[in-house]
Design a protein around this motif. Structure first.
Motif, PDB file in Angstrom:
ATOM      1  N   LEU A   1       0.706  -1.362   0.001  1.00  0.00           N
ATOM      2  CA  LEU A   1      -0.255   0.009  -0.040  1.00  0.00           C
ATOM      3  C   LEU A   1       0.716   1.394  -0.172  1.00  0.00           C
ATOM      4  O   LEU A   1       0.530   2.426  -0.653  1.00  0.00           O
ATOM      5  CB  LEU A   1      -0.701  -0.057   1.062  1.00  0.00           C
ATOM      6  N   LEU A   2       1.832   1.194   0.725  1.00  0.00           N
ATOM      7  CA  LEU A   2       3.014   2.163   0.750  1.00  0.00           C
ATOM      8  C   LEU A   2       3.443   2.465  -0.779  1.00  0.00           C
ATOM      9  O   LEU A   2       3.580   3.748  -1.315  1.00  0.00           O
ATOM     10  CB  LEU A   2       4.048   2.111   1.629  1.00  0.00           C
TER      11      LEU A   2
ATOM     12  N   VAL B   1       1.764   1.862  -3.388  1.00  0.00           N
ATOM     13  CA  VAL B   1       0.945   2.422  -4.310  1.00  0.00           C
ATOM     14  C   VAL B   1       0.617   3.928  -4.334  1.00  0.00           C
ATOM     15  O   VAL B   1       0.710   4.796  -5.103  1.00  0.00           O
ATOM     16  CB  VAL B   1      -0.641   2.031  -3.760  1.00  0.00           C
ATOM     17  N   LEU B   2       0.894   4.370  -2.823  1.00  0.00           N
ATOM     18  CA  LEU B   2       0.733   5.807  -2.579  1.00  0.00           C
ATOM     19  C   LEU B   2       2.099   6.552  -3.355  1.00  0.00           C
ATOM     20  O   LEU B   2       1.859   7.683  -3.755  1.00  0.00           O
ATOM     21  CB  LEU B   2       0.789   6.096  -0.956  1.00  0.00           C
ATOM     22  N   ILE B   3       3.435   5.946  -3.267  1.00  0.00           N
ATOM     23  CA  ILE B   3       4.532   6.528  -3.630  1.00  0.00           C
ATOM     24  C   ILE B   3       4.313   6.411  -5.283  1.00  0.00           C
ATOM     25  O   ILE B   3       4.905   7.668  -5.846  1.00  0.00           O
ATOM     26  CB  ILE B   3       5.627   5.623  -3.207  1.00  0.00           C
ATOM     27  N   TRP B   4       3.861   5.449  -5.835  1.00  0.00           N
ATOM     28  CA  TRP B   4       3.764   5.312  -7.325  1.00  0.00           C
ATOM     29  C   TRP B   4       2.873   6.558  -7.782  1.00  0.00           C
ATOM     30  O   TRP B   4       3.185   7.077  -8.703  1.00  0.00           O
ATOM     31  CB  TRP B   4       3.399   3.952  -7.690  1.00  0.00           C
ATOM     32  N   ALA B   5       1.840   6.560  -7.009  1.00  0.00           N
ATOM     33  CA  ALA B   5       0.985   7.713  -7.770  1.00  0.00           C
ATOM     34  C   ALA B   5       1.554   8.938  -7.537  1.00  0.00           C
ATOM     35  O   ALA B   5       1.184   9.774  -8.386  1.00  0.00           O
ATOM     36  CB  ALA B   5      -0.362   7.720  -6.582  1.00  0.00           C
ATOM     37  N   VAL B   6       2.196   9.119  -6.358  1.00  0.00           N
ATOM     38  CA  VAL B   6       3.012  10.577  -6.401  1.00  0.00           C
ATOM     39  C   VAL B   6       3.890  10.549  -7.375  1.00  0.00           C
ATOM     40  O   VAL B   6       4.209  11.813  -7.927  1.00  0.00           O
ATOM     41  CB  VAL B   6       3.538  10.933  -4.936  1.00  0.00           C
ATOM     42  N   TRP B   7       4.794   9.593  -7.460  1.00  0.00           N
ATOM     43  CA  TRP B   7       5.697   9.588  -8.588  1.00  0.00           C
ATOM     44  C   TRP B   7       5.134   9.906 -10.070  1.00  0.00           C
ATOM     45  O   TRP B   7       5.604  10.748 -10.819  1.00  0.00           O
ATOM     46  CB  TRP B   7       6.547   8.352  -8.607  1.00  0.00           C
TER      47      TRP B   7
ATOM     48  N   ILE C   1       1.335   0.977 -15.247  1.00  0.00           N
ATOM     49  CA  ILE C   1       1.389  -0.020 -13.990  1.00  0.00           C
ATOM     50  C   ILE C   1       0.427  -0.996 -14.241  1.00  0.00           C
ATOM     51  O   ILE C   1       0.787  -1.994 -13.654  1.00  0.00           O
ATOM     52  CB  ILE C   1       1.029   1.161 -12.861  1.00  0.00           C
ATOM     53  N   GLY C   2      -0.667  -0.472 -14.909  1.00  0.00           N
ATOM     54  CA  GLY C   2      -1.941  -1.805 -15.009  1.00  0.00           C
ATOM     55  C   GLY C   2      -1.051  -3.027 -15.744  1.00  0.00           C
ATOM     56  O   GLY C   2      -1.652  -4.132 -15.396  1.00  0.00           O
ATOM     57  N   SER C   3      -0.294  -2.640 -16.809  1.00  0.00           N
ATOM     58  CA  SER C   3       0.033  -3.908 -17.457  1.00  0.00           C
ATOM     59  C   SER C   3       1.214  -4.457 -17.065  1.00  0.00           C
ATOM     60  O   SER C   3       1.594  -5.640 -17.658  1.00  0.00           O
ATOM     61  CB  SER C   3       0.255  -3.216 -18.895  1.00  0.00           C
ATOM     62  N   MET C   4       1.837  -4.224 -15.918  1.00  0.00           N
ATOM     63  CA  MET C   4       2.876  -4.777 -15.187  1.00  0.00           C
ATOM     64  C   MET C   4       2.541  -6.231 -14.953  1.00  0.00           C
ATOM     65  O   MET C   4       3.524  -7.282 -15.424  1.00  0.00           O
ATOM     66  CB  MET C   4       3.466  -4.083 -14.028  1.00  0.00           C
TER      67      MET C   4
ATOM     68  N   SER D   1       1.348  -7.688  -6.905  1.00  0.00           N
ATOM     69  CA  SER D   1       0.943  -6.836  -7.979  1.00  0.00           C
ATOM     70  C   SER D   1      -0.396  -6.646  -7.939  1.00  0.00           C
ATOM     71  O   SER D   1      -1.156  -5.682  -8.533  1.00  0.00           O
ATOM     72  CB  SER D   1       1.037  -7.820  -9.576  1.00  0.00           C
ATOM     73  N   VAL D   2      -1.548  -7.314  -7.165  1.00  0.00           N
ATOM     74  CA  VAL D   2      -2.719  -7.133  -6.891  1.00  0.00           C
ATOM     75  C   VAL D   2      -2.833  -5.630  -6.315  1.00  0.00           C
ATOM     76  O   VAL D   2      -3.906  -4.900  -6.543  1.00  0.00           O
ATOM     77  CB  VAL D   2      -3.540  -8.015  -6.041  1.00  0.00           C
ATOM     78  N   LEU D   3      -1.905  -5.387  -5.392  1.00  0.00           N
ATOM     79  CA  LEU D   3      -1.978  -3.974  -4.730  1.00  0.00           C
ATOM     80  C   LEU D   3      -1.752  -2.842  -5.702  1.00  0.00           C
ATOM     81  O   LEU D   3      -2.142  -1.699  -5.646  1.00  0.00           O
ATOM     82  CB  LEU D   3      -1.119  -3.961  -3.490  1.00  0.00           C
ATOM     83  N   GLY D   4      -0.786  -3.265  -6.778  1.00  0.00           N
ATOM     84  CA  GLY D   4      -0.365  -2.082  -7.870  1.00  0.00           C
ATOM     85  C   GLY D   4      -1.617  -1.931  -8.568  1.00  0.00           C
ATOM     86  O   GLY D   4      -1.812  -0.772  -9.001  1.00  0.00           O
ATOM     87  N   ALA D   5      -2.680  -2.700  -8.724  1.00  0.00           N
ATOM     88  CA  ALA D   5      -3.820  -2.371  -9.421  1.00  0.00           C
ATOM     89  C   ALA D   5      -4.812  -1.213  -8.651  1.00  0.00           C
ATOM     90  O   ALA D   5      -5.493  -0.555  -9.454  1.00  0.00           O
ATOM     91  CB  ALA D   5      -4.784  -3.697  -9.213  1.00  0.00           C
ATOM     92  N   LEU D   6      -4.426  -0.695  -7.630  1.00  0.00           N
ATOM     93  CA  LEU D   6      -4.807   0.620  -6.829  1.00  0.00           C
ATOM     94  C   LEU D   6      -4.219   1.716  -7.319  1.00  0.00           C
ATOM     95  O   LEU D   6      -4.823   2.775  -7.219  1.00  0.00           O
ATOM     96  CB  LEU D   6      -4.847   0.470  -5.605  1.00  0.00           C
ATOM     97  N   THR D   7      -3.107   1.596  -7.886  1.00  0.00           N
ATOM     98  CA  THR D   7      -2.323   2.648  -8.253  1.00  0.00           C
ATOM     99  C   THR D   7      -3.085   3.535  -9.392  1.00  0.00           C
ATOM    100  O   THR D   7      -2.948   4.934  -9.476  1.00  0.00           O
ATOM    101  CB  THR D   7      -0.929   2.563  -8.971  1.00  0.00           C
TER     102      THR D   7
END
Length: 319
Positions: free
Chosen positions: A26-27, A29-35, A115-118, A258-264
């Motif tokens: 989850l951390l 996800v937040l960092i990727w969104a900010v990035w 990120i979704g296709s990773m 990777s499932v958590l990355g789906a929130l990004t």
């Protein structure tokens, strides 16, 4: 990851590992969104992608390289081949490809397409390299994911940005590169801190070589406020984000993480709307939903998990 008996001896349960791995995810996800949002801002200023890369890896290496050396970690992974794949997959080449793509597409597309296709590319590599078989949940999930990506590629051009397809193509290439990094990281059993140090240290070397050839920007036009903002955002991503991702993969496994990355995509779209004023169209929202549901379905419990074998000199981690 430790064996079950070792976990009991050390007081660590599988449930605790999942909880900790989820928190790290989850951390991420937040960092990727900010990035995504901060890099999108950066490429719209006087800074070039190579300038953003230099800021990122100078700051990150100043933190990570001394820390890794102090702990006696070698400057490479198990071998030079693995090191090159790690750096290419998550280091300077990855950042150059993704940052260049950000010139052509809005933040909502960046998060969803790249990120979704990773996870899709992770699964493809698992099938091709390790002869894994996809189960029904994965097939359904990837069908939804591809449907969402198709909307971005063929229907959603409502943001008025010319050449969006170039950005989408670069995002897909970047996603493939990150999938290579994920598979190699998992097979190597490399610690999160060590991996972050290797990736950022050698990325700085590459950037300095390239930077010497392309020359510096016109410093009279550079807004140092932009440089400072990128220094904070890029260091957060390069140091904390890469470490958190490594911990999430180590504790959950590549597919489960990777499932958590789906929130990004949703998180990045929300931040882009708040800070950049990029209002997503109805098609964009529909595509984000398809991508998110697709990744979650493909990564749900019961889907096939890659059985990763160690590379020479590496230690496999259990999923």
């Amino acid at each position: 990851m430790q064996s079950a008996s070792a976990n009991k001896a050390g007081g660590s349960s599988p449930l605790r590992e999942v909880a900790i791995g989820t928190a790290w995810g989850l951390l991420v996800v937040l960092i990727w969104a900010v990035w995504v949002v901060s890099t999108r801002v950066g490429v719209k200023t006087s800074l070039r992608p190579i300038d953003i890369m230099l800021v990122r890896y100078l700051c990150a290496s100043a933190v990570l390289v001394p820390l890794c050396l102090r702990r006696g970690m070698p400057p490479i992974a198990a071998n030079w081949r693995a090191t090159a794949l790690l750096v290419a997959g998550a280091g300077a080449p990855f950042l150059f490809v993704s940052a260049t793509g950000m010139k052509y597409a809005p933040a909502s597309h960046i998060a969803s397409v790249m990120i979704g296709s990773m996870p899709f590319f992770v699964a493809v590599l698992a099938v091709l390299v390790m002869r894994e078989r996809l189960r029904r949940p994965q097939v359904i999930g990837f069908a939804l994911l591809l449907a969402g990506l198709a909307i971005f590629g063929f229907f959603d051009s409502s943001d008025g940005i010319q050449g969006e397809w170039r950005g989408h193509a670069l995002f897909l290439l970047a996603a493939l590169m990150w999938a290579v990094y994920t598979i190699v990281l998992r097979r190597q059993g490399l610690g999160a801190l060590h991996a972050a140090g290797v990736v950022n240290g050698w990325s700085l070397v590459l950037v300095l070589i390239v930077y010497a050839g392309v020359g510096h920007p016109d410093f009279a036009t550079v807004q140092w406020r932009d440089v400072g903002y990128q220094a904070i955002a890029q260091t957060l991503s390069a140091v904390v984000g890469l470490y958190a991702y490594g911990e999430s993969v180590r504790r959950l496994g590549a597919s489960r993480a990777s499932v958590l990355g789906a929130l990004t995509p949703a998180a990045a779209t929300m931040l882009a709307f708040i800070f950049l004023g990029e209002r997503p169209s109805a098609l964009t929202i529909a595509a984000i939903v398809l991508v998110t549901v697709g990744v979650m379905c493909a990564s749900r419990k019961g889907a096939a998990q890659p059985k990763l074998q160690p590379m020479p000199g590496g230690n496999a981690l259990s999923a």
